[in-house]
Every structure is written in C-alpha cells, then in structure tokens.
Design a protein around this motif. Sequence first.
Motif, PDB file in Angstrom:
ATOM      1  N   LEU A 100       0.829  -1.213   0.000  1.00 14.25           N
ATOM      2  CA  LEU A 100       0.000   0.000   0.000  1.00 14.25           C
ATOM      3  C   LEU A 100       0.864   1.264   0.000  1.00 14.25           C
ATOM      4  O   LEU A 100       0.485   2.276  -0.604  1.00 14.25           O
ATOM      5  CB  LEU A 100      -0.934  -0.012   1.215  1.00 14.25           C
ATOM      6  CG  LEU A 100      -2.021  -1.085   1.182  1.00 14.25           C
ATOM      7  CD1 LEU A 100      -2.736  -1.175   2.531  1.00 14.25           C
ATOM      8  CD2 LEU A 100      -3.029  -0.800   0.069  1.00 14.25           C
ATOM      9  N   ARG A 101       2.010   1.212   0.667  1.00 12.23           N
ATOM     10  CA  ARG A 101       2.924   2.359   0.623  1.00 12.23           C
ATOM     11  C   ARG A 101       3.433   2.598  -0.796  1.00 12.23           C
ATOM     12  O   ARG A 101       3.582   3.737  -1.240  1.00 12.23           O
ATOM     13  CB  ARG A 101       4.122   2.135   1.562  1.00 12.23           C
ATOM     14  CG  ARG A 101       3.822   2.373   3.036  1.00 12.23           C
ATOM     15  CD  ARG A 101       5.102   2.543   3.842  1.00 12.23           C
ATOM     16  NE  ARG A 101       5.971   1.380   3.751  1.00 12.23           N
ATOM     17  CZ  ARG A 101       5.916   0.349   4.585  1.00 12.23           C
ATOM     18  NH1 ARG A 101       5.023   0.334   5.561  1.00 12.23           N
ATOM     19  NH2 ARG A 101       6.749  -0.665   4.448  1.00 12.23           N
ATOM     20  N   GLU A 102       3.660   1.511  -1.513  1.00  8.93           N
ATOM     21  CA  GLU A 102       4.192   1.633  -2.872  1.00  8.93           C
ATOM     22  C   GLU A 102       3.164   2.207  -3.839  1.00  8.93           C
ATOM     23  O   GLU A 102       3.509   3.008  -4.712  1.00  8.93           O
ATOM     24  CB  GLU A 102       4.657   0.262  -3.369  1.00  8.93           C
ATOM     25  CG  GLU A 102       5.890  -0.258  -2.651  1.00  8.93           C
ATOM     26  CD  GLU A 102       6.253  -1.673  -3.065  1.00  8.93           C
ATOM     27  OE1 GLU A 102       5.453  -2.295  -3.812  1.00  8.93           O
ATOM     28  OE2 GLU A 102       7.324  -2.162  -2.655  1.00  8.93           O
ATOM     29  N   ILE A 103       1.907   1.803  -3.695  1.00  4.26           N
ATOM     30  CA  ILE A 103       0.904   2.230  -4.681  1.00  4.26           C
ATOM     31  C   ILE A 103       0.142   3.474  -4.260  1.00  4.26           C
ATOM     32  O   ILE A 103      -0.416   4.181  -5.115  1.00  4.26           O
ATOM     33  CB  ILE A 103      -0.087   1.089  -4.990  1.00  4.26           C
ATOM     34  CG1 ILE A 103      -0.920   0.743  -3.747  1.00  4.26           C
ATOM     35  CG2 ILE A 103       0.627  -0.132  -5.542  1.00  4.26           C
ATOM     36  CD1 ILE A 103      -2.076  -0.194  -4.057  1.00  4.26           C
ATOM     37  N   GLN A 104       0.092   3.761  -2.952  1.00  3.82           N
ATOM     38  CA  GLN A 104      -0.679   4.901  -2.474  1.00  3.82           C
ATOM     39  C   GLN A 104       0.168   5.932  -1.746  1.00  3.82           C
ATOM     40  O   GLN A 104      -0.330   6.999  -1.396  1.00  3.82           O
ATOM     41  CB  GLN A 104      -1.796   4.429  -1.531  1.00  3.82           C
ATOM     42  CG  GLN A 104      -2.820   3.527  -2.190  1.00  3.82           C
ATOM     43  CD  GLN A 104      -3.934   3.128  -1.224  1.00  3.82           C
ATOM     44  OE1 GLN A 104      -4.030   3.634  -0.118  1.00  3.82           O
ATOM     45  NE2 GLN A 104      -4.796   2.221  -1.669  1.00  3.82           N
ATOM     46  N   ASP A 105       1.430   5.606  -1.495  1.00  2.00           N
ATOM     47  CA  ASP A 105       2.310   6.481  -0.742  1.00  2.00           C
ATOM     48  C   ASP A 105       1.664   6.875   0.590  1.00  2.00           C
ATOM     49  O   ASP A 105       1.660   8.043   0.985  1.00  2.00           O
ATOM     50  CB  ASP A 105       2.651   7.735  -1.556  1.00  2.00           C
ATOM     51  CG  ASP A 105       3.825   8.514  -0.940  1.00  2.00           C
ATOM     52  OD1 ASP A 105       4.641   7.891  -0.233  1.00  2.00           O
ATOM     53  OD2 ASP A 105       3.900   9.736  -1.155  1.00  2.00           O
ATOM     54  N   GLU A 106       1.105   5.883   1.257  1.00  2.00           N
ATOM     55  CA  GLU A 106       0.428   6.123   2.529  1.00  2.00           C
ATOM     56  C   GLU A 106       0.761   4.994   3.493  1.00  2.00           C
ATOM     57  O   GLU A 106       0.793   3.824   3.112  1.00  2.00           O
ATOM     58  CB  GLU A 106      -1.091   6.181   2.315  1.00  2.00           C
ATOM     59  CG  GLU A 106      -1.882   6.466   3.578  1.00  2.00           C
ATOM     60  CD  GLU A 106      -3.373   6.572   3.325  1.00  2.00           C
ATOM     61  OE1 GLU A 106      -4.124   6.721   4.303  1.00  2.00           O
ATOM     62  OE2 GLU A 106      -3.781   6.491   2.138  1.00  2.00           O
ATOM     63  N   ASN A 107       1.007   5.357   4.736  1.00  2.00           N
ATOM     64  CA  ASN A 107       1.314   4.359   5.748  1.00  2.00           C
ATOM     65  C   ASN A 107       0.034   3.883   6.430  1.00  2.00           C
ATOM     66  O   ASN A 107      -0.725   4.694   6.966  1.00  2.00           O
ATOM     67  CB  ASN A 107       2.269   4.937   6.802  1.00  2.00           C
ATOM     68  CG  ASN A 107       3.688   5.081   6.278  1.00  2.00           C
ATOM     69  OD1 ASN A 107       4.177   4.212   5.549  1.00  2.00           O
ATOM     70  ND2 ASN A 107       4.353   6.165   6.636  1.00  2.00           N
ATOM     71  N   TYR A 108      -0.189   2.577   6.394  1.00  2.00           N
ATOM     72  CA  TYR A 108      -1.339   1.970   7.053  1.00  2.00           C
ATOM     73  C   TYR A 108      -0.871   1.300   8.334  1.00  2.00           C
ATOM     74  O   TYR A 108       0.020   0.459   8.308  1.00  2.00           O
ATOM     75  CB  TYR A 108      -1.984   0.910   6.155  1.00  2.00           C
ATOM     76  CG  TYR A 108      -2.962   1.443   5.138  1.00  2.00           C
ATOM     77  CD1 TYR A 108      -4.323   1.156   5.248  1.00  2.00           C
ATOM     78  CD2 TYR A 108      -2.539   2.211   4.064  1.00  2.00           C
ATOM     79  CE1 TYR A 108      -5.230   1.625   4.308  1.00  2.00           C
ATOM     80  CE2 TYR A 108      -3.435   2.695   3.122  1.00  2.00           C
ATOM     81  CZ  TYR A 108      -4.782   2.403   3.249  1.00  2.00           C
ATOM     82  OH  TYR A 108      -5.681   2.868   2.328  1.00  2.00           O
ATOM     83  N   SER A 109      -1.475   1.665   9.449  1.00  2.00           N
ATOM     84  CA  SER A 109      -1.197   0.966  10.697  1.00  2.00           C
ATOM     85  C   SER A 109      -1.921  -0.370  10.690  1.00  2.00           C
ATOM     86  O   SER A 109      -2.811  -0.613   9.859  1.00  2.00           O
ATOM     87  CB  SER A 109      -1.682   1.798  11.890  1.00  2.00           C
ATOM     88  OG  SER A 109      -3.094   1.948  11.844  1.00  2.00           O
TER      89      SER A 109
END
Length: 211
Positions: A156-165
Amino acid sequence: METFFKLFCVILLYSTSGFSQSYNTGIDYEHIFKNWIYIEKKSNVLIDKDNLKTLTVKNDSIYDLFITNIELKISDKKNNLPNNFVVKQLIIDEKNIKNNSELTPYTLSTRSFSYTYQCQGALALIFDLKTGISYRIMGFNGNDTLSFIQDLRKYLREIQDENYSEKKITNTFFIEGVDMKCILKGLKSKNEKDTNRFPCLKSCLGELITE
C-alpha cells in the motif's frame, strides 16, 4: 526434518515459478493447498495389523502418492483486499475432498480433520499474485497473518504512498469468516496456543487417518 525441508522448498519453488509475472491467474491453487496440508499433517506411523510391526512413516514416496491421488475442490473467499491478492479456501466436506486410490498410505477425507469441534470447517490461504507468496490465515496449525499485514502495508505504501497501521488495515479490509483482530491479538499473546481465548487460531488439521 529433511522431508519437511524438501516439501517447504517445493512450495517456494512451485509458487515462484507459477507467479513469474505480475497478476498471473494461471495458478494451481489446489497443488499449493496440498503442499501445506501435507507439511502440517503429523507424521503418524503405520502398523501392520497382523504382526504390529512398523511399515513406514511420512516420507517423499508417500508425499508423491498424496499429491497424485488426493483431489481438493478450492473455492473463492469473499474479501475486499487489493486486486494484487486473492483469497482461496478449502471447505471441509465430502464434496470437496476426494481420495482416488485405496493404495494411498495416508488417506484424506473429512474424517481426517477435527473440524466438527475444533475449527470453522475451512482452510484458507491468501495469495500475492505479484510475489508468489501464500499466507496461511485460517484453519492451519500455523498462521501467517502478521507477515501478510507487513507485506500488505509495504504494498500500500508503494501504490498509495500512505502508511497503514495494523489498526487501519483491520478496519479497512475484511476477509469473510476471518477475524484478523482476534488473530493479531492471539499471535502477539504470550500464549497463542490458548484457542479458548483465541478461537480464530484453531486448527482443522487433526491426525492423518489410515483406511
């Protein structure tokens, strides 16, 4: 131990070769389920009923017989994971498990599973279509949910540039019949074997039954 290592290598080798390109849908899910089931089944000793002498234990020859003669019907499991992942299950009933040979030393049938009192009656795997990795998430002796969530967060970081807890992961995504919150608590507990507290970690895999 040697046989276990060989079988584990078979899974890794087969998976990576079967997923040589992204979003490959030509996957033999049944074969991978068979590998995991065989690895996790206990290595019972067969006894000659006439003289009570040991005949054999789980080994590579029996593995070949198992893979060749057992048929499993694998189905989809509902989820809202990213398209890079698919979830497959083996529902444990007589329609989905078939043994094609009476000569197979380790037979597999619904009686081979302790599902009536021990689990929810299904085994489930998540498949990453890009990397070729399979994750045990339900019904197996082992559970790979922690590894899956770690890899999902990276994806998800790679495709959305967002960190998911972890909390956001469990609140955002669902897999039908899988309680990821319970699994995470159980795996992080000092006593993950306490399936009374963590029924989500119960295994369907009982002793192999010889017939």
